[in-house]
Motif scaffolding. Structure first.
Motif, PDB file in Angstrom:
ATOM      1  N   ASP A   1       9.313 126.420  72.035  1.00  0.00           N
ATOM      2  CA  ASP A   1       8.611 125.224  71.549  1.00  0.00           C
ATOM      3  C   ASP A   1       8.698 125.114  70.033  1.00  0.00           C
ATOM      4  N   ILE A   2       8.618 126.240  69.349  1.00  0.00           N
ATOM      5  CA  ILE A   2       8.729 126.241  67.889  1.00  0.00           C
ATOM      6  C   ILE A   2      10.120 125.764  67.472  1.00  0.00           C
ATOM      7  N   ALA A   3      11.145 126.215  68.173  1.00  0.00           N
ATOM      8  CA  ALA A   3      12.516 125.802  67.869  1.00  0.00           C
ATOM      9  C   ALA A   3      12.686 124.304  68.077  1.00  0.00           C
ATOM     10  N   ILE A   4      12.132 123.779  69.152  1.00  0.00           N
ATOM     11  CA  ILE A   4      12.227 122.342  69.416  1.00  0.00           C
ATOM     12  C   ILE A   4      11.447 121.570  68.353  1.00  0.00           C
ATOM     13  N   LEU A   5      10.277 122.080  67.996  1.00  0.00           N
ATOM     14  CA  LEU A   5       9.472 121.458  66.943  1.00  0.00           C
ATOM     15  C   LEU A   5      10.275 121.305  65.660  1.00  0.00           C
ATOM     16  N   SER A   6      10.996 122.335  65.275  1.00  0.00           N
ATOM     17  CA  SER A   6      11.714 122.327  63.996  1.00  0.00           C
ATOM     18  C   SER A   6      12.812 121.277  63.932  1.00  0.00           C
TER      19      SER A   6
ATOM     20  N   GLU B   1       5.753 131.323  61.673  1.00  0.00           N
ATOM     21  CA  GLU B   1       6.964 130.661  62.168  1.00  0.00           C
ATOM     22  C   GLU B   1       6.639 129.224  62.580  1.00  0.00           C
ATOM     23  N   LEU B   2       5.517 129.057  63.242  1.00  0.00           N
ATOM     24  CA  LEU B   2       5.075 127.729  63.668  1.00  0.00           C
ATOM     25  C   LEU B   2       4.832 126.830  62.461  1.00  0.00           C
ATOM     26  N   GLY B   3       4.174 127.360  61.448  1.00  0.00           N
ATOM     27  CA  GLY B   3       3.912 126.585  60.235  1.00  0.00           C
ATOM     28  C   GLY B   3       5.194 126.165  59.539  1.00  0.00           C
ATOM     29  N   ALA B   4       6.150 127.073  59.449  1.00  0.00           N
ATOM     30  CA  ALA B   4       7.423 126.759  58.804  1.00  0.00           C
ATOM     31  C   ALA B   4       8.178 125.686  59.586  1.00  0.00           C
ATOM     32  N   ALA B   5       8.167 125.783  60.909  1.00  0.00           N
ATOM     33  CA  ALA B   5       8.843 124.782  61.744  1.00  0.00           C
ATOM     34  C   ALA B   5       8.178 123.419  61.591  1.00  0.00           C
ATOM     35  N   ASN B   6       6.858 123.408  61.511  1.00  0.00           N
ATOM     36  CA  ASN B   6       6.133 122.155  61.355  1.00  0.00           C
ATOM     37  C   ASN B   6       6.429 121.514  59.996  1.00  0.00           C
ATOM     38  N   GLU B   7       6.499 122.329  58.954  1.00  0.00           N
ATOM     39  CA  GLU B   7       6.851 121.811  57.627  1.00  0.00           C
ATOM     40  C   GLU B   7       8.256 121.224  57.622  1.00  0.00           C
ATOM     41  N   LYS B   8       9.202 121.924  58.254  1.00  0.00           N
ATOM     42  CA  LYS B   8      10.572 121.419  58.340  1.00  0.00           C
ATOM     43  C   LYS B   8      10.608 120.087  59.074  1.00  0.00           C
ATOM     44  N   ALA B   9       9.914 120.019  60.210  1.00  0.00           N
ATOM     45  CA  ALA B   9       9.891 118.778  60.986  1.00  0.00           C
ATOM     46  C   ALA B   9       9.223 117.661  60.204  1.00  0.00           C
TER      47      ALA B   9
END
Length: 77
Positions: A16-21, A60-68
């Motif tokens: 899910d984190i990968a898809i989020l990013s 990791e979740l926070g970084a993916a959310n920032e990227k998205a």
């Protein structure tokens, strides 16, 4: 069995984190962020991960959310 459950649960959240990013739509970004966050806290509540693991995967979740978020802004100027 618990170690296998732990690996599977972490893999599920990380997918899910990968898809989020990769999201460029804000509604999808928010949906995947909430989904990954809920999954992360569920595996913590289930005792499958330590607080340190929760923090690391949370980062990791926070970084993916920032990227998205940056991708959403770029896609919709």
């Amino acid at each position: 069995m618990t170690e296998e459950n732990k690996r599977n649960a972490i893999a599920y959240v990380r997918s899910d984190i990968a898809i989020l990013s990769e999201q460029t739509d804000d509604n999808e970004r928010r949906a995947y962020h909430h989904r990954a966050s809920a999954g992360l806290f569920a595996i913590r509540a289930g005792g499958l991960i330590t607080l340190e693991e929760l923090e690391a995967i949370g980062n990791e979740l926070g970084a993916a959310n920032e990227k998205a978020s940056r991708q959403v802004l770029a896609a919709h100027p």
